[in-house]
Design a protein around this motif. Structure first.
Motif, PDB file in Angstrom:
ATOM      1  N   ARG A 299       0.831  -1.210   0.000  1.00  0.00           N
ATOM      2  CA  ARG A 299       0.000   0.000   0.000  1.00  0.00           C
ATOM      3  C   ARG A 299       0.865   1.260   0.000  1.00  0.00           C
ATOM      4  O   ARG A 299       0.603   2.218  -0.736  1.00  0.00           O
ATOM      5  CB  ARG A 299      -0.925  -0.006   1.208  1.00  0.00           C
ATOM      6  CG  ARG A 299      -2.055  -1.005   1.136  1.00  0.00           C
ATOM      7  CD  ARG A 299      -3.041  -0.777   2.278  1.00  0.00           C
ATOM      8  NE  ARG A 299      -4.108  -1.753   2.253  1.00  0.00           N
ATOM      9  CZ  ARG A 299      -4.086  -2.908   2.908  1.00  0.00           C
ATOM     10  NH1 ARG A 299      -3.046  -3.210   3.653  1.00  0.00           N
ATOM     11  NH2 ARG A 299      -5.091  -3.750   2.831  1.00  0.00           N
ATOM     12  N   SER A 300       1.901   1.252   0.831  1.00  0.00           N
ATOM     13  CA  SER A 300       2.800   2.409   0.882  1.00  0.00           C
ATOM     14  C   SER A 300       3.544   2.580  -0.435  1.00  0.00           C
ATOM     15  O   SER A 300       3.744   3.710  -0.890  1.00  0.00           O
ATOM     16  CB  SER A 300       3.796   2.242   2.032  1.00  0.00           C
ATOM     17  OG  SER A 300       3.130   2.138   3.271  1.00  0.00           O
ATOM     18  N   ALA A 301       3.946   1.473  -1.060  1.00  0.00           N
ATOM     19  CA  ALA A 301       4.661   1.556  -2.334  1.00  0.00           C
ATOM     20  C   ALA A 301       3.772   2.131  -3.433  1.00  0.00           C
ATOM     21  O   ALA A 301       4.225   2.929  -4.259  1.00  0.00           O
ATOM     22  CB  ALA A 301       5.175   0.166  -2.735  1.00  0.00           C
ATOM     23  N   VAL A 302       2.496   1.731  -3.435  1.00  0.00           N
ATOM     24  CA  VAL A 302       1.565   2.275  -4.428  1.00  0.00           C
ATOM     25  C   VAL A 302       1.303   3.749  -4.153  1.00  0.00           C
ATOM     26  O   VAL A 302       1.283   4.587  -5.066  1.00  0.00           O
ATOM     27  CB  VAL A 302       0.252   1.472  -4.415  1.00  0.00           C
ATOM     28  CG1 VAL A 302      -0.781   2.119  -5.325  1.00  0.00           C
ATOM     29  CG2 VAL A 302       0.512   0.031  -4.861  1.00  0.00           C
ATOM     30  N   MET A 303       1.123   4.086  -2.895  1.00  0.00           N
ATOM     31  CA  MET A 303       0.818   5.469  -2.525  1.00  0.00           C
ATOM     32  C   MET A 303       1.996   6.399  -2.816  1.00  0.00           C
ATOM     33  O   MET A 303       1.818   7.512  -3.320  1.00  0.00           O
ATOM     34  CB  MET A 303       0.455   5.528  -1.040  1.00  0.00           C
ATOM     35  CG  MET A 303       0.060   6.907  -0.563  1.00  0.00           C
ATOM     36  SD  MET A 303      -0.183   6.948   1.231  1.00  0.00           S
ATOM     37  CE  MET A 303      -1.480   5.743   1.423  1.00  0.00           C
ATOM     38  N   ILE A 332      -6.931  -3.115  -1.261  1.00  0.00           N
ATOM     39  CA  ILE A 332      -5.931  -2.062  -1.439  1.00  0.00           C
ATOM     40  C   ILE A 332      -6.608  -0.869  -2.095  1.00  0.00           C
ATOM     41  O   ILE A 332      -7.142  -0.989  -3.204  1.00  0.00           O
ATOM     42  CB  ILE A 332      -4.763  -2.571  -2.300  1.00  0.00           C
ATOM     43  CG1 ILE A 332      -4.161  -3.836  -1.684  1.00  0.00           C
ATOM     44  CG2 ILE A 332      -3.716  -1.493  -2.489  1.00  0.00           C
ATOM     45  CD1 ILE A 332      -3.121  -4.498  -2.561  1.00  0.00           C
ATOM     46  N   PRO A 333      -6.616   0.292  -1.466  1.00  0.00           N
ATOM     47  CA  PRO A 333      -7.272   1.462  -2.078  1.00  0.00           C
ATOM     48  C   PRO A 333      -6.583   1.850  -3.379  1.00  0.00           C
ATOM     49  O   PRO A 333      -5.382   1.648  -3.569  1.00  0.00           O
ATOM     50  CB  PRO A 333      -7.126   2.555  -1.014  1.00  0.00           C
ATOM     51  CG  PRO A 333      -6.830   1.825   0.253  1.00  0.00           C
ATOM     52  CD  PRO A 333      -6.097   0.589  -0.134  1.00  0.00           C
ATOM     53  N   SER A 334      -7.366   2.417  -4.265  1.00  0.00           N
ATOM     54  CA  SER A 334      -6.840   2.883  -5.543  1.00  0.00           C
ATOM     55  C   SER A 334      -6.454   4.351  -5.403  1.00  0.00           C
ATOM     56  O   SER A 334      -7.293   5.197  -5.099  1.00  0.00           O
ATOM     57  CB  SER A 334      -7.891   2.716  -6.645  1.00  0.00           C
ATOM     58  OG  SER A 334      -7.391   3.168  -7.880  1.00  0.00           O
ATOM     59  N   ASP A 340     -11.652   6.213 -11.377  1.00  0.00           N
ATOM     60  CA  ASP A 340     -11.226   4.825 -11.311  1.00  0.00           C
ATOM     61  C   ASP A 340     -11.982   4.097 -10.196  1.00  0.00           C
ATOM     62  O   ASP A 340     -12.796   4.666  -9.488  1.00  0.00           O
ATOM     63  CB  ASP A 340      -9.723   4.759 -11.064  1.00  0.00           C
ATOM     64  CG  ASP A 340      -9.139   3.424 -11.490  1.00  0.00           C
ATOM     65  OD1 ASP A 340      -9.915   2.592 -11.981  1.00  0.00           O
ATOM     66  OD2 ASP A 340      -7.936   3.212 -11.312  1.00  0.00           O
ATOM     67  N   THR A 341     -11.691   2.804 -10.051  1.00  0.00           N
ATOM     68  CA  THR A 341     -12.368   1.996  -9.038  1.00  0.00           C
ATOM     69  C   THR A 341     -11.918   2.388  -7.638  1.00  0.00           C
ATOM     70  O   THR A 341     -10.872   3.023  -7.447  1.00  0.00           O
ATOM     71  CB  THR A 341     -12.069   0.505  -9.277  1.00  0.00           C
ATOM     72  OG1 THR A 341     -10.649   0.316  -9.297  1.00  0.00           O
ATOM     73  CG2 THR A 341     -12.653   0.063 -10.606  1.00  0.00           C
ATOM     74  N   LEU A 342     -12.719   1.990  -6.655  1.00  0.00           N
ATOM     75  CA  LEU A 342     -12.374   2.289  -5.265  1.00  0.00           C
ATOM     76  C   LEU A 342     -11.147   1.506  -4.814  1.00  0.00           C
ATOM     77  O   LEU A 342     -10.347   2.000  -4.024  1.00  0.00           O
ATOM     78  CB  LEU A 342     -13.565   1.966  -4.362  1.00  0.00           C
ATOM     79  CG  LEU A 342     -14.811   2.823  -4.550  1.00  0.00           C
ATOM     80  CD1 LEU A 342     -15.940   2.303  -3.665  1.00  0.00           C
ATOM     81  CD2 LEU A 342     -14.516   4.277  -4.228  1.00  0.00           C
ATOM     82  N   PHE A 343     -11.009   0.283  -5.331  1.00  0.00           N
ATOM     83  CA  PHE A 343      -9.905  -0.577  -4.924  1.00  0.00           C
ATOM     84  C   PHE A 343      -9.021  -0.900  -6.131  1.00  0.00           C
ATOM     85  O   PHE A 343      -9.474  -0.899  -7.281  1.00  0.00           O
ATOM     86  CB  PHE A 343     -10.424  -1.868  -4.298  1.00  0.00           C
ATOM     87  CG  PHE A 343     -11.267  -1.647  -3.075  1.00  0.00           C
ATOM     88  CD1 PHE A 343     -10.684  -1.310  -1.871  1.00  0.00           C
ATOM     89  CD2 PHE A 343     -12.645  -1.744  -3.134  1.00  0.00           C
ATOM     90  CE1 PHE A 343     -11.453  -1.086  -0.744  1.00  0.00           C
ATOM     91  CE2 PHE A 343     -13.427  -1.518  -2.023  1.00  0.00           C
ATOM     92  CZ  PHE A 343     -12.825  -1.193  -0.822  1.00  0.00           C
ATOM     93  N   ASP A 344      -7.757  -1.179  -5.833  1.00  0.00           N
ATOM     94  CA  ASP A 344      -6.764  -1.454  -6.872  1.00  0.00           C
ATOM     95  C   ASP A 344      -6.923  -2.900  -7.338  1.00  0.00           C
ATOM     96  O   ASP A 344      -6.314  -3.822  -6.785  1.00  0.00           O
ATOM     97  CB  ASP A 344      -5.361  -1.200  -6.321  1.00  0.00           C
ATOM     98  CG  ASP A 344      -4.320  -1.122  -7.417  1.00  0.00           C
ATOM     99  OD1 ASP A 344      -4.614  -1.563  -8.545  1.00  0.00           O
ATOM    100  OD2 ASP A 344      -3.205  -0.630  -7.154  1.00  0.00           O
ATOM    101  N   ALA A 402     -19.607   1.121  -8.788  1.00  0.00           N
ATOM    102  CA  ALA A 402     -20.219   1.489 -10.068  1.00  0.00           C
ATOM    103  C   ALA A 402     -19.184   1.643 -11.167  1.00  0.00           C
ATOM    104  O   ALA A 402     -19.512   1.494 -12.358  1.00  0.00           O
ATOM    105  CB  ALA A 402     -21.022   2.784  -9.916  1.00  0.00           C
ATOM    106  N   ASN A 403     -17.931   1.955 -10.814  1.00  0.00           N
ATOM    107  CA  ASN A 403     -16.877   2.152 -11.818  1.00  0.00           C
ATOM    108  C   ASN A 403     -16.147   0.863 -12.183  1.00  0.00           C
ATOM    109  O   ASN A 403     -15.228   0.901 -13.009  1.00  0.00           O
ATOM    110  CB  ASN A 403     -15.853   3.166 -11.301  1.00  0.00           C
ATOM    111  CG  ASN A 403     -16.448   4.543 -11.146  1.00  0.00           C
ATOM    112  OD1 ASN A 403     -17.309   4.957 -11.928  1.00  0.00           O
ATOM    113  ND2 ASN A 403     -16.006   5.281 -10.132  1.00  0.00           N
ATOM    114  N   LEU A 404     -16.518  -0.246 -11.572  1.00  0.00           N
ATOM    115  CA  LEU A 404     -15.845  -1.514 -11.854  1.00  0.00           C
ATOM    116  C   LEU A 404     -16.318  -2.065 -13.200  1.00  0.00           C
ATOM    117  O   LEU A 404     -17.497  -2.386 -13.374  1.00  0.00           O
ATOM    118  CB  LEU A 404     -16.124  -2.530 -10.741  1.00  0.00           C
ATOM    119  CG  LEU A 404     -15.467  -3.902 -10.879  1.00  0.00           C
ATOM    120  CD1 LEU A 404     -13.952  -3.778 -10.893  1.00  0.00           C
ATOM    121  CD2 LEU A 404     -15.916  -4.837  -9.769  1.00  0.00           C
ATOM    122  N   LYS A 405     -15.405  -2.158 -14.142  1.00  0.00           N
ATOM    123  CA  LYS A 405     -15.738  -2.662 -15.466  1.00  0.00           C
ATOM    124  C   LYS A 405     -15.896  -4.183 -15.438  1.00  0.00           C
ATOM    125  O   LYS A 405     -15.316  -4.871 -14.604  1.00  0.00           O
ATOM    126  CB  LYS A 405     -14.651  -2.272 -16.470  1.00  0.00           C
ATOM    127  CG  LYS A 405     -14.393  -0.774 -16.559  1.00  0.00           C
ATOM    128  CD  LYS A 405     -15.627  -0.021 -17.019  1.00  0.00           C
ATOM    129  CE  LYS A 405     -15.339   1.477 -17.142  1.00  0.00           C
ATOM    130  NZ  LYS A 405     -16.560   2.238 -17.519  1.00  0.00           N
TER     131      LYS A 405
END
Length: 622
Positions: A299-303, A332-334, A340-344, A402-405
């Motif tokens: 999470r820290s690496a993505v952030m 993992i939050p996006s 984009d989606t709520l989660f990664d 709603a944003n999840l494809k």
């Protein structure tokens, strides 16, 4: 504030000069003034040139001009360290300690206070204390390394840093060896073994290392690995250091605009360096660090937008032990744009790919031995079942977004092999939540989504729910009803067979047992390993070929009956036609002959379902 700061600096300068006046010769006027880091020292040439080669050279170079003031630029340790060196030149005693020995080593090198100019000079005194006192105590070595942070690269050139690092690694390894011997005990059988329940007391140094700067901490951990310190101890030390250095990242995110801020400047750049360094120091052994800690690093690496190699390494490590992860770990939050989606989801998909590849590689290694079979209860199969359940729960958690494809949902759901799920209840629940949240999904996409579900692997409760679910495509509902009807007929036939067997009238019909095995074979094969599943599929393939031949014969009979029904429609009224139609369909039952008790009173719902199947069959034949 500026005036106060100036006054404080003036008071410090006065106090430093006042301290000097306490130990210099008051009855002899000073003949040289030295300036170090803005502080002036009024001293005498003779005591200084007798000990310091640098000051002797400066005085000799300006002998003709009668130099009286000298500025010492970039003196290591500043004015306080120079004051100690000047005291040594005047023969005033002071205590060498772990908090000043590194500065004394560096300033003695800078001022050239070596044995060449005086016996038992400051350089040799500091070196002796470093070797005989500091390097034999781990805590003192850590304190010296802290002091060396502001003395680089000179402290490194003088090998003060490397000697302390080697001493720390050696002491930590020796402590662990001694602790391991203290935990040895004899078992009841007389064998010597390690008592793992006793707390290891050889890792007391872990908290001490967390005070070091990240570059020195990295060098210490690397030296410990080379010395053979246990991976578990290395992992605990990394966790402790990360908890101290990595604070909450609330300031990294702008809630109003949801855009990234400058992650390189300030403390965020330091935290990014810490994350990348810790990931590079992680032991290669599994379970050396908790998987929750790995997810926290990810999470820290993505952030913090760390390097791709850093994130891929974390994803690979997590994938190798994904079976012990929890749902909260995977969420993992996006940290992207608001659309984009709520989660990664992409990161989770890469983790699942790593898990599948790791599982396949382990199976290939096990295939080398012909006699070792991977049973359904082996660790790899157990890991597959756990991860499949985890993925189903994850899909259910991200489905309302709603944003999840659809493509991302499908790639997560289809990331595991077919034999990973013995039941499809969790997958059906996740798909139902997705359909409920995306009601505008086109019919082809609904069909594509429902193809993931094996309706034979639904439990009775899930099948009953799916049969009444209006969000499913009509084709999927028909499949559910079809398999539910087969299950019901087989259960009835098996119960009748048990009654006949109890009455002495012979065992159950072989056809019924064969049909029951054929319908449930999907769930049975899902619980087998790929190696055992292959043999089962071969047997099932032979049975299906025989069944296909029977179905072809029944299809020919159905076509002949269809021709007869067309003739009856032309000759008879609709009421007589339905009577004839139902009689002929009863003769061509796809489910075999059953007792009159089981088929005499069908429900209205099943009658409507059978009628729909018949109408679709007639339409396809036309």
């Amino acid at each position: 504030m500026d005036r106060n700061e100036k006054q404080q600096q003036l008071s410090l300068a006065k106090s430093s000069r006042h301290r000097c006046s306490e130990w210099i010769f008051r009855d002899v006027p000073s003949d040289i003034t030295l300036e170090v880091s803005g502080t002036t020292f009024s001293l005498h040439k003779f005591p200084l040139v007798s000990r310091s080669g640098r000051i002797r050279k400066l005085v000799a170079e300006h002998r003709d001009s009668d130099i009286s003031k000298v500025e010492l630029l970039n003196l290591p340790g500043g004015a306080e360290t120079f004051e100690l060196a000047a005291k040594f030149c005047y023969g005033i005693n002071f205590e060498i300690m772990s908090i000043n020995v590194a500065q004394l080593c560096c300033v003695s090198d800078y001022l050239e206070m070596t044995e060449e100019y005086s016996k038992d000079n400051l350089g040799s005194r500091a070196e002796e204390y470093l070797e005989s006192i500091v390097c034999k105590n781990l805590e003192m070595c850590v304190e010296v390394l802290q002091q060396c942070e502001n003395l680089l690269p000179l402290a490194d050139e003088l090998k003060v840093v490397c000697r302390c690092i080697d001493a720390i690694a050696s002491k930590a390894c020796a402590e662990q060896i001694a602790s391991s011997f203290s935990r040895l005990e004899y078992s009841s059988s007389g064998r010597l073994h390690m008592n793992r329940q006793t707390k290891c007391e050889g890792d007391w140094w872990i908290e001490d290392l967390s005070v070091l700067r990240i570059d020195l901490f990295q060098r210490v951990i690397t030296a410990m690995k080379c010395r053979g310190v246990r991976p578990e101890s290395i992992g605990v030390s990394l966790v402790s250091y990360a908890q101290k250095e990595l604070t909450k990242k609330s300031s990294l995110w702008n809630p109003s605009s949801q855009t990234k801020v400058d992650l390189v400047s300030g403390s965020n750049g330091h935290e990014k360096l810490v994350v990348e360094t810790i990931v590079g120091l992680l032991p290669v052994e599994k379970l050396a660090v908790p998987i929750t800690f790995l997810f926290g690093l990810l999470r820290s690496a993505v952030m913090l937008d760390c390097t791709i190699a850093c994130r891929l390494d974390l994803e690979r490590r997590i994938g190798s032990q994904l079976d012990i992860a929890t749902l909260d770990d995977l969420l993992i939050p996006s940290f992207r744009h608001s659309g984009d989606t709520l989660f990664d989801v992409d990161t989770v998909h890469r983790i699942l790919v790593n898990f599948s590849q790791q599982d396949d590689s382990e199976e290939e290694m096990e295939d080398v031995s012909v006699f070792e079979s991977d049973s359904p209860h082996s660790p790899s199969q157990t890991a597959l079942f756990k991860v499949a359940k985890l993925v189903d729960n994850y899909l259910a958690e991200i489905a309302p977004d709603a944003n999840l494809k659809l493509a991302k949902f499908l790639v997560i759901a289809d990331s595991l092999p077919d034999h990973a799920r013995t039941l499809h209840d969790g997958l059906y629940r996740a798909i139902d939540i997705y359909l409920k949240a995306h009601q505008g999904l086109p019919e082809p996409d609904r069909k594509k989504l429902c193809k993931l579900i094996d309706f034979q692997k639904l439990s009775q409760e899930a099948g009953a729910h799916a049969a009444q679910n209006e969000r499913l495509p009509l084709q999927s509902i028909v499949q559910v009803l079809y398999f539910e009807q087969i299950r019901l007929r087989n259960s009835l036939c098996s119960s009748y067979g048990d009654e006949d067997g109890g009455g002495g009238g012979g065992g159950p019909k072989p056809t019924t047992i064969h049909q029951s095995w054929r319908i449930s074979s999907g769930a049975l094969s899902a619980a087998m390993s790929p190696r055992d599943n292959y043999a089962s599929l071969r047997r099932e393939n032979r049975e299906l070929k025989l069944e296909l031949a029977r179905l072809r014969m029944r299809l020919n009979d159905l076509e002949r009956e269809h021709v007869c029904m067309k003739r009856d429609m032309e000759k008879s009224s609709s009421r007589k036609f339905m009577t004839s139609f139902s009689r002929k369909i009863g003769k061509l039952s796809f489910f075999g002959h059953s007792s009159s008790r089981g088929s005499s009173s069908p429900s209205k719902h099943s009658y409507r379902t059978d009628s729909k199947v018949i109408e679709r069959t007639c339409a396809s034949t036309d």
